[in-house]
Design a protein around this motif. Structure first.
Motif, PDB file in Angstrom:
ATOM      1  N   ASP A  40      -3.476 -10.121 -14.448  1.00  0.00           N
ATOM      2  CA  ASP A  40      -3.867 -10.922 -15.257  1.00  0.00           C
ATOM      3  C   ASP A  40      -4.057 -12.345 -16.048  1.00  0.00           C
ATOM      4  OD1 ASP A  40      -5.222  -8.621 -15.670  1.00  0.00           O
ATOM      5  OD2 ASP A  40      -4.752  -8.327 -17.769  1.00  0.00           O
ATOM      6  N   GLU A  41      -2.689 -12.874 -14.733  1.00  0.00           N
ATOM      7  CA  GLU A  41      -2.308 -14.193 -14.900  1.00  0.00           C
ATOM      8  C   GLU A  41      -2.970 -14.921 -13.359  1.00  0.00           C
ATOM      9  OE1 GLU A  41       1.114 -15.366 -17.257  1.00  0.00           O
ATOM     10  OE2 GLU A  41       1.407 -14.075 -15.650  1.00  0.00           O
ATOM     11  N   VAL A  42      -3.016 -13.685 -12.294  1.00  0.00           N
ATOM     12  CA  VAL A  42      -3.538 -14.091 -10.956  1.00  0.00           C
ATOM     13  C   VAL A  42      -5.072 -15.021 -10.907  1.00  0.00           C
ATOM     14  CG1 VAL A  42      -3.440 -13.754  -8.855  1.00  0.00           C
ATOM     15  CG2 VAL A  42      -1.731 -13.098 -10.557  1.00  0.00           C
ATOM     16  N   THR A  43      -4.841 -16.626 -10.890  1.00  0.00           N
ATOM     17  CA  THR A  43      -5.943 -16.946 -10.151  1.00  0.00           C
ATOM     18  C   THR A  43      -6.536 -16.467  -9.113  1.00  0.00           C
ATOM     19  OG1 THR A  43      -4.631 -18.739  -9.214  1.00  0.00           O
ATOM     20  CG2 THR A  43      -5.497 -18.958 -11.897  1.00  0.00           C
ATOM     21  N   ARG A  44      -5.670 -15.772  -7.749  1.00  0.00           N
ATOM     22  CA  ARG A  44      -6.825 -15.388  -6.634  1.00  0.00           C
ATOM     23  C   ARG A  44      -7.218 -13.677  -6.773  1.00  0.00           C
ATOM     24  NH1 ARG A  44      -3.367 -16.832  -1.816  1.00  0.00           N
ATOM     25  NH2 ARG A  44      -4.958 -16.199  -0.877  1.00  0.00           N
ATOM     26  N   SER A  45      -7.892 -13.905  -5.912  1.00  0.00           N
ATOM     27  CA  SER A  45      -8.483 -12.360  -5.868  1.00  0.00           C
ATOM     28  C   SER A  45      -7.381 -11.465  -5.545  1.00  0.00           C
ATOM     29  CB  SER A  45     -10.024 -12.508  -4.760  1.00  0.00           C
ATOM     30  OG  SER A  45     -10.208 -10.864  -5.307  1.00  0.00           O
ATOM     31  N   VAL A  46      -6.701 -10.483  -5.983  1.00  0.00           N
ATOM     32  CA  VAL A  46      -6.193  -9.265  -5.813  1.00  0.00           C
ATOM     33  C   VAL A  46      -6.594  -7.553  -6.509  1.00  0.00           C
ATOM     34  CG1 VAL A  46      -3.271  -8.826  -6.179  1.00  0.00           C
ATOM     35  CG2 VAL A  46      -4.270 -11.551  -6.009  1.00  0.00           C
ATOM     36  N   ALA A  47      -6.057  -7.233  -5.088  1.00  0.00           N
ATOM     37  CA  ALA A  47      -6.372  -5.700  -5.280  1.00  0.00           C
ATOM     38  C   ALA A  47      -4.935  -4.987  -5.231  1.00  0.00           C
ATOM     39  CB  ALA A  47      -7.232  -4.937  -4.711  1.00  0.00           C
ATOM     40  N   VAL A  48      -5.096  -4.027  -6.292  1.00  0.00           N
ATOM     41  CA  VAL A  48      -4.111  -3.325  -6.385  1.00  0.00           C
ATOM     42  C   VAL A  48      -3.994  -1.822  -6.264  1.00  0.00           C
ATOM     43  CG1 VAL A  48      -1.051  -2.759  -7.247  1.00  0.00           C
ATOM     44  CG2 VAL A  48      -1.754  -5.730  -7.765  1.00  0.00           C
ATOM     45  N   VAL A  49      -3.666  -1.388  -5.598  1.00  0.00           N
ATOM     46  CA  VAL A  49      -3.544  -0.016  -5.006  1.00  0.00           C
ATOM     47  C   VAL A  49      -2.086   1.173  -5.465  1.00  0.00           C
ATOM     48  CG1 VAL A  49      -3.559   1.913  -3.773  1.00  0.00           C
ATOM     49  CG2 VAL A  49      -4.943  -0.476  -3.288  1.00  0.00           C
ATOM     50  N   GLU A  50      -2.034   1.602  -6.800  1.00  0.00           N
ATOM     51  CA  GLU A  50      -0.620   2.298  -6.791  1.00  0.00           C
ATOM     52  C   GLU A  50      -0.289   3.667  -6.266  1.00  0.00           C
ATOM     53  OE1 GLU A  50       0.543   0.638 -10.494  1.00  0.00           O
ATOM     54  OE2 GLU A  50      -1.078  -0.252 -11.360  1.00  0.00           O
ATOM     55  N   SER A  51       0.940   4.335  -6.644  1.00  0.00           N
ATOM     56  CA  SER A  51       1.338   5.360  -6.347  1.00  0.00           C
ATOM     57  C   SER A  51      -0.126   6.305  -6.779  1.00  0.00           C
ATOM     58  CB  SER A  51       2.698   5.041  -6.065  1.00  0.00           C
ATOM     59  OG  SER A  51       2.700   5.637  -8.037  1.00  0.00           O
ATOM     60  N   VAL A 110      -2.593   4.043   5.888  1.00  0.00           N
ATOM     61  CA  VAL A 110      -2.602   3.441   5.090  1.00  0.00           C
ATOM     62  C   VAL A 110      -4.208   2.618   5.445  1.00  0.00           C
ATOM     63  CG1 VAL A 110      -1.788   1.167   4.292  1.00  0.00           C
ATOM     64  CG2 VAL A 110      -0.065   2.646   5.118  1.00  0.00           C
ATOM     65  N   THR A 111      -4.610   2.744   6.314  1.00  0.00           N
ATOM     66  CA  THR A 111      -6.367   2.724   6.097  1.00  0.00           C
ATOM     67  C   THR A 111      -7.276   2.992   5.475  1.00  0.00           C
ATOM     68  OG1 THR A 111      -6.112   3.184   8.028  1.00  0.00           O
ATOM     69  CG2 THR A 111      -6.133   1.116   8.531  1.00  0.00           C
ATOM     70  N   GLU A 112      -7.002   4.911   5.360  1.00  0.00           N
ATOM     71  CA  GLU A 112      -7.852   5.325   4.903  1.00  0.00           C
ATOM     72  C   GLU A 112      -7.670   5.272   3.024  1.00  0.00           C
ATOM     73  OE1 GLU A 112      -9.941   7.622   5.868  1.00  0.00           O
ATOM     74  OE2 GLU A 112      -9.700   6.456   7.721  1.00  0.00           O
ATOM     75  N   VAL A 113      -5.878   4.851   3.168  1.00  0.00           N
ATOM     76  CA  VAL A 113      -5.349   4.357   1.517  1.00  0.00           C
ATOM     77  C   VAL A 113      -6.472   3.342   0.868  1.00  0.00           C
ATOM     78  CG1 VAL A 113      -3.961   4.105  -0.684  1.00  0.00           C
ATOM     79  CG2 VAL A 113      -4.172   5.779   1.508  1.00  0.00           C
ATOM     80  N   LEU A 114      -6.571   2.327   2.200  1.00  0.00           N
ATOM     81  CA  LEU A 114      -7.422   1.456   1.699  1.00  0.00           C
ATOM     82  C   LEU A 114      -8.912   1.145   1.633  1.00  0.00           C
ATOM     83  CD1 LEU A 114      -5.016  -1.516   3.395  1.00  0.00           C
ATOM     84  CD2 LEU A 114      -5.490  -1.294   0.501  1.00  0.00           C
ATOM     85  N   ARG A 115      -9.484   2.208   2.545  1.00  0.00           N
ATOM     86  CA  ARG A 115     -10.760   2.147   2.580  1.00  0.00           C
ATOM     87  C   ARG A 115     -11.772   1.899   1.311  1.00  0.00           C
ATOM     88  NH1 ARG A 115     -14.144   4.119   6.367  1.00  0.00           N
ATOM     89  NH2 ARG A 115     -11.800   5.006   7.586  1.00  0.00           N
ATOM     90  N   ASP A 116     -11.464   2.105   0.062  1.00  0.00           N
ATOM     91  CA  ASP A 116     -12.262   2.177  -1.107  1.00  0.00           C
ATOM     92  C   ASP A 116     -12.794   0.943  -1.909  1.00  0.00           C
ATOM     93  OD1 ASP A 116     -13.781   4.545  -0.630  1.00  0.00           O
ATOM     94  OD2 ASP A 116     -11.737   5.564  -1.609  1.00  0.00           O
ATOM     95  N   VAL A 117     -11.162  -0.283  -1.185  1.00  0.00           N
ATOM     96  CA  VAL A 117     -11.230  -1.770  -1.844  1.00  0.00           C
ATOM     97  C   VAL A 117     -12.017  -2.439  -1.801  1.00  0.00           C
ATOM     98  CG1 VAL A 117      -9.707  -3.262  -1.662  1.00  0.00           C
ATOM     99  CG2 VAL A 117      -9.014  -1.531  -2.297  1.00  0.00           C
ATOM    100  N   PRO A 118     -12.937  -2.734  -2.633  1.00  0.00           N
ATOM    101  CA  PRO A 118     -13.925  -3.850  -2.359  1.00  0.00           C
ATOM    102  C   PRO A 118     -13.287  -5.013  -1.373  1.00  0.00           C
ATOM    103  CG  PRO A 118     -13.898  -3.185  -4.318  1.00  0.00           C
ATOM    104  CD  PRO A 118     -12.665  -2.497  -4.222  1.00  0.00           C
ATOM    105  N   GLY A 119     -14.171  -5.646   0.125  1.00  0.00           N
ATOM    106  CA  GLY A 119     -14.307  -6.227   0.570  1.00  0.00           C
ATOM    107  C   GLY A 119     -13.842  -6.253   1.839  1.00  0.00           C
ATOM    108  N   ILE A 120     -13.133  -5.256   1.378  1.00  0.00           N
ATOM    109  CA  ILE A 120     -12.041  -4.058   3.451  1.00  0.00           C
ATOM    110  C   ILE A 120     -12.793  -3.813   4.002  1.00  0.00           C
ATOM    111  CG2 ILE A 120      -9.999  -2.836   3.847  1.00  0.00           C
ATOM    112  CD1 ILE A 120      -8.394  -4.093   1.620  1.00  0.00           C
ATOM    113  N   LYS A 121     -12.401  -3.619   5.194  1.00  0.00           N
ATOM    114  CA  LYS A 121     -13.344  -2.717   6.072  1.00  0.00           C
ATOM    115  C   LYS A 121     -12.538  -2.166   7.455  1.00  0.00           C
ATOM    116  CE  LYS A 121     -16.858  -3.207   9.929  1.00  0.00           C
ATOM    117  NZ  LYS A 121     -17.947  -4.127  10.573  1.00  0.00           N
TER     118      LYS A 121
END
Length: 358
Positions: free
Chosen positions: A48-59, A70-81
């Motif tokens: 909540d303190e970070v001023t940049r656009s950051v996405a976190v995928v937890e365990s 890992v790419t399949e894990v990131l598939r649903d993160v907005p902004g990632i193709k």
């Protein structure tokens, strides 16, 4: 046989950054604000303190996704193709439309080097991952000139809350008749924590409505070993990693099969932290690593041989088989250092450097 190599290439950055506190004096525990992230500023902050656009995928999300990479894990993160080269396990990502070569991929803050025109691969098993932090947008000041599109930092699992915790599991992929299994033993004893893990996976040719896509099989296996000491002010840890990937590539032609029998990553690393040094230095950090990535590619093809002298049209005398074998070996030495200074209230000053030699 031909061999390609990169030698003597060194990059380095020095950085100086200021962070201002963003929460009240009464709410001093960052855990109250959200997950802790480190990639955006190279220092622990609440999301909540970070001023940049950051996405976190937890365990928990990684386990629920039943992803085989890992790419399949990131598939649903907005902004990632996902950039799929057609080779199983060889996917890259694009962040906010930037080329894959303009992203930096880190494992525990240490870079996976890749000097191809395609961008770095995620040479790590999903079962070894605690969380993934994705910083979207330029991060060159803190992470080097390649971090134009963004930064992906994979934080790996360490110890456990008890003396011994054993985890085993298996997955089945119906689209490839693939089967994978993994196991780990981790724990904490007094001030020491440890983790040992193994995984292995095999996927057959992909099933499509038109039948099996041949060849498109792949296999991977990994092994990691970690041990760490955590005192009141000092912490030290050592880690060894080995990841092996093999893939067959469908080129759209049965006369031009392509085989990638080796895409391996071996790594030895260490981490050291000295916290609460004095009133002005809140933390001193060092880490270093040696990493080797081995690549092998084989392809076999046939070409016609023509009768001489040439006629119109040429007369084919026979079809001759040819083959290519390409090897490359990339060795990397890396060193990171950072000092967190508390020179003013609600302001953290970071001073550090990073050196990488391939």
């Amino acid at each position: 046989m031909s061999k390609g190599f990169v030698s003597g290439l060194m990059t380095g950055i020095c950085y100086f950054a200021l962070q201002s506190g963003a929460y009240s004096q009464e709410q001093t525990d960052p855990q109250e604000l959200g997950p802790i992230v480190v990639t955006a500023s190279r220092s622990e902050q609440s999301l909540d303190e970070v001023t940049r656009s950051v996405a976190v995928v937890e365990s928990e999300q990684i386990e629920r996704s039943v992803a085989d990479s890992v790419t399949e894990v990131l598939r649903d993160v907005p902004g990632i193709k996902i950039i799929d080269s057609g080779a199983p396990g060889m996917q890259r990502i694009s962040i906010r439309g930037e080329s894959s070569i303009r992203n930096v991929v880190l494992v525990d803050g240490q870079e996976i080097s890749d000097h191809t025109s395609y961008g770095p691969l995620f040479l790590i098993a999903p079962e070894d991952i605690e969380r993934i932090e994705v910083v979207k947008g330029p991060g060159s000041v803190l992470h080097g000139s390649k971090a134009i599109g963004g930064v992906v930092n994979i934080i790996t699992k360490k110890g456990a809350d008890r003396a011994l915790e054993i985890e085993v599991g298996t997955k089945f992929n119906s689209s490839t008749n693939g089967l994978s299994g993994f196991g780990s033993a981790a724990g904490t004893i007094d001030k020491w924590d440890y983790r040992v893990s193994l995984s292995r996976a095999y996927d057959g040719d992909r099933e499509t409505p038109a039948g099996p896509l041949e060849p498109s099989a792949s296999s991977e296996q990994s092994a990691t070993a970690y041990i760490g000491y955590r005192g009141e002010q000092h912490s030290l840890s050592l880690k060894a990693e080995r990841y092996e990937l093999e893939a067959d590539v469908n080129t759209g032609s049965s006369e031009f099969p392509f085989d990638l029998p080796k895409r391996d990553r071996s790594k030895l690393s260490f981490f050291y932290d000295f916290e609460n040094v004095n009133d002005y230095i809140s933390k001193v950090h060092f880490d270093g690593y040696f990493q080797q990535i081995d690549r092998v590619a084989d392809n076999t093809y046939t070409r016609p041989e023509f009768a001489l002298p040439l006629t119109t049209p040429p007369t084919i005398t026979k079809m001759k088989q040819r083959s290519n074998h390409i090897e490359s070996e990339l060795q990397t030495l890396g060193l990171n250092s950072q000092v967190d200074l508390s020179l003013a209230d609600n302001v953290v000053t970071l001073v550090g450097f990073q050196v990488i030699q391939d």
